[in-house]
Design an enzyme around this catalytic site. Structure first.
Site, PDB file in Angstrom:
ATOM      1  N   ARG A 181       0.937  -1.250  -0.051  1.00  0.00           N
ATOM      2  CA  ARG A 181       0.069   0.070  -0.126  1.00  0.00           C
ATOM      3  C   ARG A 181       0.851   1.310  -0.051  1.00  0.00           C
ATOM      4  O   ARG A 181       0.657   2.311  -0.786  1.00  0.00           O
ATOM      5  CB  ARG A 181      -1.018   0.068   1.268  1.00  0.00           C
ATOM      6  CG  ARG A 181      -2.052  -1.254   0.928  1.00  0.00           C
ATOM      7  CD  ARG A 181      -2.789  -1.108   2.367  1.00  0.00           C
ATOM      8  NE  ARG A 181      -3.650   0.290   2.788  1.00  0.00           N
ATOM      9  CZ  ARG A 181      -4.219   0.228   3.740  1.00  0.00           C
ATOM     10  NH1 ARG A 181      -4.326  -0.635   4.624  1.00  0.00           N
ATOM     11  NH2 ARG A 181      -4.919   1.504   3.944  1.00  0.00           N
ATOM     12  N   CYS A 241      -1.243   5.971   9.098  1.00  0.00           N
ATOM     13  CA  CYS A 241      -1.504   4.817   8.436  1.00  0.00           C
ATOM     14  C   CYS A 241      -2.918   4.942   7.699  1.00  0.00           C
ATOM     15  O   CYS A 241      -2.853   5.870   7.072  1.00  0.00           O
ATOM     16  CB  CYS A 241      -1.975   3.584   9.503  1.00  0.00           C
ATOM     17  SG  CYS A 241      -3.354   4.106  10.625  1.00  0.00           S
TER      18      CYS A 241
END
Length: 288
Positions: A181, A241
């Site tokens: 990611r 995050c």
């Protein structure tokens, strides 16, 4: 290096010995990504540590924001936890059903709101169950307690704080998402969010900080993980995050190393990745 892990953690043995103490309250802080199709509230009703209340981070949140589970205002937080029977002077122990995932987020919420004695159960519910300890079903209701919430603004970072840190280099930004990611080679779990990362951020997947037994790793292993990721621990750190959950794992790990100048970017990639005015690097490029 001094070991501060158990300034913030308790063991399953400790909790078993203190679970009936009148000043101890246990909180199930489980949360799962929508893509997992797991329902934390349902799982809580089916089996939880005896006496535990359930804190839903999607409910105890800023409902004026369209970002996921943003930290609510102090008055709203105090009202929510008061109804759960959590109050001043208590020792709060938070666990989750994964082991070490969303519990640190709930731990951070309480810490940011001024609770002095809040801990994460090391190994969480999986370890509790593996050791054959008891669980119960249903919903626990505790008498309401007064909770005094005072937000420590230094523990929360905004996108402007992140932009300033990336530009000046005076603070380090560390992303807890997976390497795929971060690099932009794996899709984001939320629609409408660009892939990649903040230019200049470092990547340390939160899973690298957790041992195979579900415990937070040793301080030596934690220090090595941050060093290998290129993080300068002599600087303040902003952790981030996908939506402010796993960033708290990094926050707890840093505090376990004695690092105290740490904030969580609460908007996280859910905010950054959808804003076309904010820079993005990645698509396989790695760290920029």
């Amino acid at each position: 290096m001094q070991d501060h892990r158990y300034d913030y953690l308790v063991s399953t043995a400790w909790l078993a010995d203190h679970i009936d103490a009148p000043d101890v309250v246990v909180v199930d802080g489980s949360w799962h990504l929508p893509t997992t199709e797991r329902r934390a509230a349902t799982e809580y009703r089916e089996a939880h540590i005896p006496g535990a209340v359930f804190l839903d981070i999607d409910e105890v949140a800023d409902h004026t924001s369209d970002l996921p589970h943003m930290l609510p205002a102090p008055a709203a937080f105090a009202s929510a936890v008061r109804r759960l029977g959590i109050g001043d002077g208590q020792t709060i122990v938070v666990y989750d059903s994964v082991g070490f995932y969303s519990a640190p987020r709930v731990w951070w919420m309480f810490r940011a709101m001024g609770a002095p004695r809040v801990f994460v159960l090391d190994g969480g519910l999986p370890r509790w169950l593996a050791e054959g300890r008891p669980v119960e079903d249903g919903i626990v209701r505790r008498p309401a307690r007064h909770f005094t919430a005072r937000l420590d603004h230094a523990m929360v970072a905004t996108k402007d704080d992140v932009l300033a840190a990336l530009k000046s280099g005076e603070a380090v930004v560390v992303d807890a998402r997976s390497s795929g990611r971060f690099a932009g080679t794996a899709p984001e779990p939320r629609k409408g969010i660009r892939s990649g990362h903040m230019p200049g951020a470092y990547n340390l997947p939160y899973t690298n900080l957790i041992g195979p037994d579900g415990s937070l790793r040793s301080v030596d292993a934690l220090y090595t993980a941050f060093a290998d990721a290129g993080v300068d621990l002599d600087k303040p750190v902003i952790t981030t995050c996908g939506s402010g959950v796993s960033a708290a794992v990094l926050n707890l790990a840093l505090r376990s190393l004695g690092h105290t100048s740490i904030a969580i970017y609460d908007g996280a990639w859910a905010e950054w990745g959808r804003d076309p005015n904010l820079p993005v690097a990645g698509n396989g490029e790695g760290n920029s």
